[in-house]
Design a protein around this motif. Structure first.
Motif, PDB file in Angstrom:
ATOM      1  N   ILE A 148      15.289   4.497 -16.104  1.00 40.86           N
ATOM      2  CA  ILE A 148      14.553   5.077 -14.782  1.00 40.86           C
ATOM      3  C   ILE A 148      13.327   4.098 -14.687  1.00 40.86           C
ATOM      4  N   ALA A 149      12.607   3.689 -15.674  1.00 36.29           N
ATOM      5  CA  ALA A 149      11.708   2.621 -15.430  1.00 36.29           C
ATOM      6  C   ALA A 149      11.848   1.561 -14.601  1.00 36.29           C
ATOM      7  N   GLY A 150      13.354   1.267 -14.670  1.00 36.30           N
ATOM      8  CA  GLY A 150      13.659   0.013 -13.964  1.00 36.30           C
ATOM      9  C   GLY A 150      13.649   0.211 -12.541  1.00 36.30           C
ATOM     10  N   PHE A 151      13.656   1.437 -11.858  1.00 31.24           N
ATOM     11  CA  PHE A 151      13.545   1.678 -10.474  1.00 31.24           C
ATOM     12  C   PHE A 151      12.225   1.484  -9.976  1.00 31.24           C
ATOM     13  N   PHE A 152      11.371   1.249 -10.767  1.00 33.60           N
ATOM     14  CA  PHE A 152       9.995   1.181 -10.439  1.00 33.60           C
ATOM     15  C   PHE A 152       9.471  -0.526 -10.552  1.00 33.60           C
ATOM     16  N   ALA A 153      10.368  -1.043 -11.054  1.00 34.93           N
ATOM     17  CA  ALA A 153      10.203  -2.635 -11.187  1.00 34.93           C
ATOM     18  C   ALA A 153       9.350  -3.273 -10.044  1.00 34.93           C
ATOM     19  N   GLY A 154       8.338  -4.080 -10.394  1.00 29.43           N
ATOM     20  CA  GLY A 154       7.624  -5.048  -9.240  1.00 29.43           C
ATOM     21  C   GLY A 154       6.443  -3.757  -8.726  1.00 29.43           C
ATOM     22  N   LEU A 155       6.333  -2.481  -9.176  1.00 30.58           N
ATOM     23  CA  LEU A 155       5.528  -1.796  -8.546  1.00 30.58           C
ATOM     24  C   LEU A 155       4.273  -1.515  -9.478  1.00 30.58           C
ATOM     25  N   GLU A 156       3.133  -1.212  -9.048  1.00 35.57           N
ATOM     26  CA  GLU A 156       2.070  -0.661 -10.030  1.00 35.57           C
ATOM     27  C   GLU A 156       2.034   0.594 -10.191  1.00 35.57           C
ATOM     28  N   MET A 157       2.233   1.068 -11.583  1.00 38.00           N
ATOM     29  CA  MET A 157       2.446   2.487 -11.544  1.00 38.00           C
ATOM     30  C   MET A 157       0.882   3.047 -11.765  1.00 38.00           C
ATOM     31  N   VAL A 158       0.836   4.326 -11.048  1.00 41.24           N
ATOM     32  CA  VAL A 158      -0.300   4.878 -11.158  1.00 41.24           C
ATOM     33  C   VAL A 158      -0.391   5.865 -12.312  1.00 41.24           C
ATOM     34  N   PRO A 159      -1.253   5.848 -13.052  1.00 41.57           N
ATOM     35  CA  PRO A 159      -1.774   6.510 -14.417  1.00 41.57           C
ATOM     36  C   PRO A 159      -1.360   7.952 -14.354  1.00 41.57           C
ATOM     37  N   PRO A 160      -0.306   8.354 -15.440  1.00 43.05           N
ATOM     38  CA  PRO A 160      -0.235   8.017 -16.524  1.00 43.05           C
ATOM     39  C   PRO A 160       1.234   7.078 -16.465  1.00 43.05           C
ATOM     40  N   GLY A 161       1.428   6.767 -15.472  1.00 45.42           N
ATOM     41  CA  GLY A 161       2.754   5.788 -15.713  1.00 45.42           C
ATOM     42  C   GLY A 161       4.062   6.918 -15.571  1.00 45.42           C
ATOM     43  N   LEU A 162       5.261   6.312 -16.018  1.00 49.84           N
ATOM     44  CA  LEU A 162       6.394   7.312 -16.186  1.00 49.84           C
ATOM     45  C   LEU A 162       6.189   8.092 -17.409  1.00 49.84           C
ATOM     46  N   ALA A 163       6.292   9.543 -16.998  1.00 49.18           N
ATOM     47  CA  ALA A 163       6.072  10.442 -17.999  1.00 49.18           C
ATOM     48  C   ALA A 163       7.176  11.652 -17.790  1.00 49.18           C
ATOM     49  N   ASN A 164       7.031  12.419 -18.998  1.00 51.57           N
ATOM     50  CA  ASN A 164       7.726  13.762 -18.595  1.00 51.57           C
ATOM     51  C   ASN A 164       6.903  14.436 -17.543  1.00 51.57           C
ATOM     52  N   VAL A 165       7.740  14.981 -16.695  1.00 47.69           N
ATOM     53  CA  VAL A 165       7.120  15.599 -15.352  1.00 47.69           C
ATOM     54  C   VAL A 165       5.970  16.557 -15.542  1.00 47.69           C
TER      55      VAL A 165
ATOM     56  N   GLY B 270       0.819  -1.355  -0.107  1.00 49.33           N
ATOM     57  CA  GLY B 270       0.076  -0.052  -0.024  1.00 49.33           C
ATOM     58  C   GLY B 270       1.030   1.282   0.021  1.00 49.33           C
ATOM     59  N   SER B 271       2.229   0.897  -0.106  1.00 48.17           N
ATOM     60  CA  SER B 271       3.245   2.064  -0.028  1.00 48.17           C
ATOM     61  C   SER B 271       3.192   2.570  -1.457  1.00 48.17           C
ATOM     62  N   TYR B 272       4.013   4.023  -1.474  1.00 45.29           N
ATOM     63  CA  TYR B 272       4.180   4.424  -2.823  1.00 45.29           C
ATOM     64  C   TYR B 272       5.548   4.841  -2.762  1.00 45.29           C
ATOM     65  N   LEU B 273       6.180   4.951  -3.853  1.00 44.92           N
ATOM     66  CA  LEU B 273       7.290   5.229  -4.567  1.00 44.92           C
ATOM     67  C   LEU B 273       7.362   6.430  -5.660  1.00 44.92           C
ATOM     68  N   VAL B 274       7.947   7.430  -5.287  1.00 47.77           N
ATOM     69  CA  VAL B 274       7.949   8.722  -6.272  1.00 47.77           C
ATOM     70  C   VAL B 274       9.386   8.812  -6.601  1.00 47.77           C
ATOM     71  N   ILE B 275       9.497   8.848  -8.015  1.00 46.67           N
ATOM     72  CA  ILE B 275      10.731   9.392  -8.619  1.00 46.67           C
ATOM     73  C   ILE B 275      10.791  10.298  -9.699  1.00 46.67           C
ATOM     74  N   THR B 276      11.574  11.277  -9.552  1.00 49.15           N
ATOM     75  CA  THR B 276      11.716  12.027 -10.639  1.00 49.15           C
ATOM     76  C   THR B 276      13.386  11.802 -11.124  1.00 49.15           C
ATOM     77  N   HIS B 277      13.751  12.053 -12.502  1.00 51.96           N
ATOM     78  CA  HIS B 277      15.047  11.790 -12.696  1.00 51.96           C
ATOM     79  C   HIS B 277      15.445  12.361 -13.904  1.00 51.96           C
ATOM     80  N   VAL B 278      16.501  12.966 -13.919  1.00 51.51           N
ATOM     81  CA  VAL B 278      17.155  13.592 -15.252  1.00 51.51           C
ATOM     82  C   VAL B 278      17.251  12.857 -16.334  1.00 51.51           C
TER      83      VAL B 278
END
Lengths: 286, 85
Positions: A238-255, A198-206
């Motif tokens: 960068i997507a690899g950091f989220f491996a195993g997690l369910e992405m919140v829509p819209p997923g990994l995107a331009n911030v 139920g936890s969330y991971l937030v990542i932004t990356h250049v």
């Protein structure tokens, strides 16, 4: 009384990673460069010079920094208001600016939401301490994101963050300061394992996906001699950091394109990718 | 803390054990995962496979698993060196 395991069981590596020196105004500092990009005042000539060099390579870097900051605000609002997260751990928080995580997350009921900031820059920690005062629901600790075990052994973290309950771990604009040889993916896997379901991971990356090789080289060079290197990564990495997690829509995107507040012109090429992943099951993310 | 998980003092002891294991096995990150009630060890290898983390309920078991993983890695390296022309 909370045992200070950190003091009882010091790790030899800490002395290298957390240097005792306070700050060197002649050395560009990544937190102060970011502050300068955001239009802040907590920076020195060396930081501004490095920032100018970065803008020469990536003219959109200042706009991108502001878009990244706006993403953080939207992400925290989503987590606090829609996902119902009550615990936030902002790792590599950087210098405080308007619209800090605790201000947004605690907008509903400050008593219900706890926020811990972590950074390894003493100056950042002091600024945050001054800002937070004697708050009972927001605190700051000095820690290195590369050592999750150290961070989670801190009395402040252990008192304020209950790892048996969902938590939002924020790694916003910070993983690109960790080089590949330090294996940031394993570090992030460790954080994911430490989070309750139920936890969330937030990542932004250049990213340098949309930069020419020359511009990418120039951008990296802007961080030569700075307090940390700048390591852009591809969308796939960068997507690899989220491996195993369910992405919140819209997923990994331009911030700038992640749940924007206003529908306007489509954003330009991504400088930062960002996303939120949810740990939906108790097993180890793969 | 979940009802089945150890109390604060026991949890402190688990963190201390994890710290001891990190000191003894420099090539590994070892942490105590309170919610899962287990130790987890990650190999410190740039580019290491993401599925190489080990889990065990006790410090002794995780130390054994680390030892086995290190032995396998040593054997693999030896085979690879032998195959080299």
């Amino acid at each position: 009384m909370v045992n200070d395991l950190h003091a009882l069981y010091p790790e030899p590596a800490r002395s290298r990673l957390l240097t005792p020196c306070d700050y060197d105004p002649t050395m560009p500092n990544v937190a102060r460069i970011y502050d300068w990009l955001l239009g802040g005042k907590d920076n020195f000539a060396a930081d501004r010079q490095a920032g100018e060099a970065l803008l020469d390579a990536v003219p959109g870097a200042a706009v991108a920094a502001r878009e990244n900051r706006a993403f953080l605000a939207r992400a925290v609002r989503y987590l606090a208001e829609e996902a119902g997260v009550c615990q936030f751990l902002d790792i590599g928080a950087g210098l405080p600016t308007a619209g800090s995580v605790h201000e947004i997350a605690q907008a509903g009921d400050p008593r219900e939401v706890r926020v811990v900031y972590a950074d390894y820059e003493p100056m950042v920690v002091r600024h945050a301490e001054a800002l937070l005062g004697d708050s009972l629901t927001a605190a700051v600790v000095r820690a290195d994101l590369r050592q999750p075990w150290d961070l989670f052994a801190r009395p402040t973290v252990r008192t304020m963050i209950n790892l048996a309950e969902p938590v939002a771990i924020l790694l916003v604009a910070v993983l690109h300061f960790i080089e590949d040889h330090e294996d940031p993916w394993t570090v992030v896997n460790c954080y994911k394992d430490l989070m309750a379901p139920g936890s969330y991971l937030v990542i932004t990356h250049v990213t340098a996906d949309h930069l020419s090789d020359d511009a990418a080289r120039q951008a990296r060079a802007a961080y030569n001699g700075a307090s940390a290197p700048g390591v852009p990564r591809s969308r796939e990495q960068i997507a690899g950091f989220f491996a195993g997690l369910e992405m919140v829509p819209p997923g990994l995107a331009n911030v700038a394109a992640w749940r924007p507040n206003h529908i306007g012109a489509p954003p330009g090429p991504a400088v930062f990718y960002g996303g939120i992943g949810c740990k939906t099951h108790p097993g180890r993310p793969r | 803390m979940t009802p089945d998980s150890p109390g604060r003092e026991e949890e402190d002891a688990c963190w201390r054990e994890a710290a001891r294991l990190r000191r003894e096995h420099r090539g590994w990150i070892v942490v105590w995962l309170a919610p899962q009630n287990c130790y987890r060890a990650y190999r410190r290898l740039p580019g290491a496979r993401r599925d190489t983390a080990l889990s065990a309920a006790t410090p002794g078991e995780i130390a054994d698993l680390i030892g086995q993983a290190e032995q396998s890695a040593t054997a693999r390296r030896a085979r690879s060196d032998a195959d080299r022309p």
